[in-house]
Design a protein around this motif. Structure first.
Motif, PDB file in Angstrom:
ATOM      1  N   MET A 259       0.829  -1.201   0.000  1.00  0.00           N
ATOM      2  CA  MET A 259       0.000   0.000   0.000  1.00  0.00           C
ATOM      3  C   MET A 259       0.866   1.255   0.000  1.00  0.00           C
ATOM      4  N   LEU A 260       1.920   1.254   0.842  1.00  0.00           N
ATOM      5  CA  LEU A 260       2.786   2.428   0.901  1.00  0.00           C
ATOM      6  C   LEU A 260       3.473   2.651  -0.443  1.00  0.00           C
ATOM      7  N   LEU A 261       3.878   1.553  -1.081  1.00  0.00           N
ATOM      8  CA  LEU A 261       4.529   1.688  -2.390  1.00  0.00           C
ATOM      9  C   LEU A 261       3.547   2.282  -3.408  1.00  0.00           C
ATOM     10  N   ALA A 262       2.304   1.801  -3.369  1.00  0.00           N
ATOM     11  CA  ALA A 262       1.304   2.317  -4.310  1.00  0.00           C
ATOM     12  C   ALA A 262       1.075   3.809  -4.080  1.00  0.00           C
ATOM     13  N   VAL A 263       0.977   4.204  -2.790  1.00  0.00           N
ATOM     14  CA  VAL A 263       0.780   5.620  -2.483  1.00  0.00           C
ATOM     15  C   VAL A 263       1.970   6.416  -3.003  1.00  0.00           C
ATOM     16  N   PHE A 264       3.181   5.889  -2.766  1.00  0.00           N
ATOM     17  CA  PHE A 264       4.381   6.599  -3.195  1.00  0.00           C
ATOM     18  C   PHE A 264       4.394   6.782  -4.708  1.00  0.00           C
TER      19      PHE A 264
ATOM     20  N   CYS B 284      -2.982  16.004  -4.619  1.00  0.00           N
ATOM     21  CA  CYS B 284      -2.986  14.719  -3.913  1.00  0.00           C
ATOM     22  C   CYS B 284      -4.092  14.689  -2.871  1.00  0.00           C
ATOM     23  N   THR B 285      -4.285  15.820  -2.188  1.00  0.00           N
ATOM     24  CA  THR B 285      -5.347  15.890  -1.188  1.00  0.00           C
ATOM     25  C   THR B 285      -6.695  15.639  -1.828  1.00  0.00           C
ATOM     26  N   ALA B 286      -6.945  16.314  -2.936  1.00  0.00           N
ATOM     27  CA  ALA B 286      -8.222  16.150  -3.626  1.00  0.00           C
ATOM     28  C   ALA B 286      -8.445  14.687  -3.984  1.00  0.00           C
ATOM     29  N   LEU B 287      -7.365  14.026  -4.346  1.00  0.00           N
ATOM     30  CA  LEU B 287      -7.462  12.639  -4.794  1.00  0.00           C
ATOM     31  C   LEU B 287      -7.683  11.682  -3.619  1.00  0.00           C
ATOM     32  N   PHE B 288      -6.925  11.903  -2.542  1.00  0.00           N
ATOM     33  CA  PHE B 288      -6.908  10.910  -1.466  1.00  0.00           C
ATOM     34  C   PHE B 288      -7.933  11.175  -0.364  1.00  0.00           C
ATOM     35  N   ALA B 289      -8.413  12.403  -0.249  1.00  0.00           N
ATOM     36  CA  ALA B 289      -9.289  12.718   0.889  1.00  0.00           C
ATOM     37  C   ALA B 289     -10.538  11.838   0.951  1.00  0.00           C
ATOM     38  N   PRO B 290     -11.206  11.539  -0.170  1.00  0.00           N
ATOM     39  CA  PRO B 290     -12.440  10.742  -0.027  1.00  0.00           C
ATOM     40  C   PRO B 290     -12.191   9.238   0.080  1.00  0.00           C
ATOM     41  N   ALA B 291     -10.950   8.804   0.287  1.00  0.00           N
ATOM     42  CA  ALA B 291     -10.665   7.363   0.248  1.00  0.00           C
ATOM     43  C   ALA B 291     -11.525   6.571   1.221  1.00  0.00           C
ATOM     44  N   PHE B 292     -11.837   7.176   2.373  1.00  0.00           N
ATOM     45  CA  PHE B 292     -12.583   6.442   3.388  1.00  0.00           C
ATOM     46  C   PHE B 292     -13.954   5.993   2.872  1.00  0.00           C
ATOM     47  N   ALA B 293     -14.627   6.896   2.159  1.00  0.00           N
ATOM     48  CA  ALA B 293     -15.964   6.560   1.655  1.00  0.00           C
ATOM     49  C   ALA B 293     -15.915   5.390   0.683  1.00  0.00           C
TER      50      ALA B 293
ATOM     51  N   LEU C 160      -8.679   2.763  -7.634  1.00  0.00           N
ATOM     52  CA  LEU C 160      -7.559   3.711  -7.707  1.00  0.00           C
ATOM     53  C   LEU C 160      -6.945   3.967  -6.337  1.00  0.00           C
ATOM     54  N   MET C 161      -7.691   3.662  -5.274  1.00  0.00           N
ATOM     55  CA  MET C 161      -7.235   3.991  -3.927  1.00  0.00           C
ATOM     56  C   MET C 161      -6.490   2.805  -3.323  1.00  0.00           C
ATOM     57  N   PRO C 162      -5.202   2.964  -2.995  1.00  0.00           N
ATOM     58  CA  PRO C 162      -4.465   1.840  -2.394  1.00  0.00           C
ATOM     59  C   PRO C 162      -5.133   1.333  -1.120  1.00  0.00           C
ATOM     60  N   SER C 163      -5.753   2.251  -0.351  1.00  0.00           N
ATOM     61  CA  SER C 163      -6.329   1.823   0.929  1.00  0.00           C
ATOM     62  C   SER C 163      -7.444   0.806   0.739  1.00  0.00           C
ATOM     63  N   SER C 164      -8.198   0.886  -0.384  1.00  0.00           N
ATOM     64  CA  SER C 164      -9.288  -0.083  -0.515  1.00  0.00           C
ATOM     65  C   SER C 164      -8.746  -1.477  -0.807  1.00  0.00           C
ATOM     66  N   HIS C 165      -7.595  -1.552  -1.498  1.00  0.00           N
ATOM     67  CA  HIS C 165      -6.983  -2.867  -1.688  1.00  0.00           C
ATOM     68  C   HIS C 165      -6.496  -3.405  -0.352  1.00  0.00           C
TER      69      HIS C 165
END
Lengths: 382, 385
Positions: free
Chosen positions: A264-269, A289-298, A319-324
């Motif tokens: 996940m960290l690699l994907a974010v990087f 990056c903020t615009a892209l990553f901020a809604p990841a939780f939803a 597209l969001m590493p966190s969902s994987h």
């Protein structure tokens, strides 16, 4: 490589904000978020109780509702006051026992008890609805039982007649419907992803201010290698807090999640590096990056299930590493899948590696000459 | 410089800064689409259920058909044993199981009673509640028909038997959000938070860029010859113009588009939104004087977003949040604003119900006005010396 890592260490020491992000600040935020949800099980939620009957049966009903751990009824003299309290969100539900309730019950006229629950506060409303119905149905049982006995059924037969089918409901993987176990892990992981994104963005943005001769890709690699252990430690802190300190149920061993965390960290990087090479201006990189990553939780699909999302949302989710990551997390924590299966799940991160191609091409072109007016103000942190 | 010209200069500075434009125009428009996107289907339906039918009788099959008929459940597979069903749930494709014990029909006909087991994946609460609600209603239906048969067989008249089954009628109805949809639950508060955060970021980047640039190259800028009060008013008015537009877009058009109820009158809403806008504007300008790096305000506001979202009390009930957190959160304009707007628009409580929030927002406006003035004075004094 060693010299590059030492350069990163120096940069980290010089920037109080980056140092805070890489160390104490996320830990404090995580603890604060956990504290916010620490009630874990909603209890004693205020409920308006309007008893227009005032009979022994209606009071019995009231006692049953008061005995429910979720509801804490307060009496209202008339419906209007109760409705006003509900409109002001002072109570989350409203129960009205109609006048003549007891008489109608005795004469077999099937009286109506009204329950209104606040659907706006979805979480509390649903919980109260289920528990109020349970409490009221329970209160009616002795009454129905007496009736059965009176009509000549044996005690055993009467019991069976009242509820021929009993049910046993089990909440799998989260036995007591604990909100800390449900909500806090995805919230903390979303926060962790945001922190990782900011740390990487700040680290990359430094390259705009201090040009060196080392090839760009080498510097990128050094940054990732340098910050990986720090961010990984934060990820492990989350899991130590949840499964060590709070002792939430855990079906597997957390250490099997480490490969998923690294992925996940690699994907974010890679995503941040790609955006950095496109934008090449500190504030714009961070904003984008903020615009892209901020809604990841939803889009993680924990609060609202993935298979009920529209297709567009399901694609965006990828597209969001966190969902994987959360998929692996739940597979291990809840279902207890084996380590080998988790490693197979890592393949879902593979498409992020495709970003290496544009990163390689863009990095070959090097950074644009910087407009000092835009980026010259670097190290006053805050 | 006249105030009007100052506002125009400010607007020009806002629009020509790409980082601010990304956040303000890009962010606000993009989030209006992206944030509600996962919730567009409102309620989870047709959750995949595994059935373990150990009875295999007409009654157990009727029960399964009843369960399948529920809009919340889809009977997706059958398993031979509980262990097999568990493995299927662990694969992540199925979310619940229904176990019908062997001898189910026989026991019921003998009047011995039987136990059905339901299980749902509580890693996902919405899935779990949908499954359990669907199964309970299917089970109750079956139980009622069995009960009715039993009573009739013992010589009760049909009408008498039907009455005995339900000594009373429980009429439980959700209020305010009758469909229990997710969009009316999340969108009203979330959109106010987006407006709040983007406004803070926008003012932050503009301010930080100006203080930072000036200290780097010592160039002259339009804002430097102004008094702090004038700069404060001009900047607040310029952002207010933009946010009147965004606010109308979110609270008017987007609420309408997503089917969010608006129960207050336009006047009430405007009256309540005014101190929210002012307090956020002044808070943004006050906070901007703390930054000199243009990439900082976004980072700070981003990290603050999630705690502010959860502490504002529309996701997780305020009565369950620790008291100290609730007290501290009151200094953030979004917190009283979200709760007040919720009471006005979704609960239809009328303006008298939001008096405390309204006064609190005016108090915050005053507080942040003073802080912004002090901050700007400090920033400007460093150049006039």
């Amino acid at each position: 490589m060693q010299a590059l890592l030492r350069r990163e260490l120096g940069a980290l020491w010089q920037s109080p904000w980056q140092l805070a992000l890489a160390s104490w600040l996320p830990l404090v935020s995580m603890l604060a978020l956990w504290w916010l949800f620490s009630a874990a099980l909603p209890r004693q939620l205020p409920v308006a109780w309007v008893d227009l009957d005032n009979s022994s049966i209606s009071r019995e009903l009231g006692r049953h509702v008061a005995a429910s751990p979720v509801a804490s009824p307060s009496s209202f003299g008339n419906v209007n006051d109760a409705v006003a309290a509900m409109n002001r969100a002072e109570v989350y539900a409203l129960v009205v026992v109609p006048a003549g309730f007891s008489r109608e019950l005795m004469t077999g006229a099937e009286p109506t008890v009204d329950v209104r629950y606040n659907g706006q506060f979805l979480l509390v409303g649903k919980l109260l609805a289920a528990n109020l119905q349970l409490a009221i149905a329970d209160a009616m049982k002795p009454l129905a039982y007496t009736k059965q006995l009176a009509s000549g059924a044996s005690p055993h037969q009467a019991k069976v007649n009242m509820a021929p089918i009993r049910t046993q409901t089990t909440a799998l993987f989260n036995r007591n419907n604990n909100y800390v176990g449900f909500l806090v892990p995805p919230v903390l992981i979303a926060l962790w992803q945001l922190v990782a994104m900011l740390v990487f963005a700040n680290a990359l943005n430094r390259e705009l201010a201090e040009p060196t001769a080392t090839p760009l890709l080498k510097r990128f690699a050094a940054k990732f290698v340098f910050y990986l252990p720090l961010l990984l430690a934060q990820g492990l802190f989350i899991h130590a807090l949840l499964f060590g300190f709070l002792a939430l149920p855990l079906a597997g061993s957390v250490l099997w999640l480490v490969p998923a965390m690294v992925a996940m960290l690699l994907a974010v990087f890679l995503m941040v590096a790609f955006i950095f090479l496109l934008m090449q201006e500190a504030a714009r990189v961070v904003s984008f990056c903020t615009a892209l990553f901020a809604p990841a939780f939803a889009f993680m699909g924990v609060t609202f299930p993935v298979h009920d999302m529209p297709e567009a949302a399901q694609y965006w989710r990828l597209l969001m590493p966190s969902s994987h990551y959360i998929d692996s997390h739940i597979a291990l924590v809840s279902y207890g899948v084996s380590g080998a299966e988790l490693l197979v799940k890592l393949l879902s991160f593979a498409p992020f590696l495709l970003l290496l191609v544009p990163i390689y091409l863009l990095a070959a072109k090097g950074l644009r000459a910087q407009d000092l007016a835009q980026t010259g103000n670097t190290e006053h942190a805050l | 410089m006249s105030l009007l010209r100052l506002i125009l200069r400010e607007l020009k500075a806002i629009v020509s800064d790409k980082a601010i434009a990304v956040t303000l125009f890009g962010g606000v428009l993009f989030y209006a689409v992206l944030y509600p996107l996962p919730y567009l289907h409102q309620v989870p339906t047709e959750q995949a259920l595994v059935v373990v039918d150990l009875d295999n009788t007409s009654l157990s099959r009727t029960l399964i058909r009843h369960a399948d008929a529920s809009p919340k459940i889809q009977v997706a597979a059958a398993a031979g044993s509980v262990g097999e069903a568990k493995a299927m749930i662990a694969s992540g494709k199925f979310h619940g199981l229904l176990v019908i014990p062997s001898g189910f029909k026989r026991d019921l006909l003998l009047g011995k009673g039987a136990t059905l087991s339901y299980g749902g994946d509580a890693s996902y609460f919405l899935v779990y509640s949908a499954l359990v609600e669907g199964l309970v209603s299917a089970g109750m239906d079956a139980a009622k028909s069995v009960q009715l048969l039993g009573l009739l067989s013992r010589g009760e008249s049909f009408s008498g038997a039907a009455l005995k089954l339900n000594p009373m009628h429980l009429n439980a109805v959700p209020a305010y959000n009758p469909s229990l949809g997710y969009i009316p639950y999340v969108v009203p508060g979330l959109f106010l938070l987006i407006l709040h955060q983007t406004l803070l970021i926008g003012t932050g980047i503009l301010g930080a860029g100006q203080w930072g640039r000036a200290s780097a190259d010592g160039g002259s800028d339009y804002w430097r010859q102004l008094s702090p009060l004038k700069l404060l008013c001009g900047r607040a008015l310029a952002f207010a113009l933009i946010y009147l537009m965004f606010g109308s877009f979110y609270l008017g058009w987007c609420y309408h588009w997503y089917g969010v109820t608006v129960q207050s009158s336009l006047m009430d809403m405007a009256l309540f939104a005014l101190p929210f806008l002012l307090s956020t504007l002044f808070a943004g300008i006050a906070v901007s004087t703390l930054f000199v790096r243009r990439d900082m305000p976004t980072q700070v506001m981003l990290l603050a977003s999630m705690p502010v979202l959860f502490v504002s009390g529309f996701v997780w009930p305020l009565s369950l949040i620790p008291e100290p957190l609730v007290m501290v959160s009151k200094v953030i304009p979004a917190v009283p604003a979200i709760f007040g707007m919720l009471k006005l628009n979704q609960l239809g409580a009328g303006f008298s119900a939001v008096h405390t929030e309204w006064l609190l927002l005016w108090g915050l406006s005053l507080l942040y006005f003073v802080l912004a003035y002090i901050g700007l004075k400090w920033r400007l004094s460093r150049f006039t010396d």
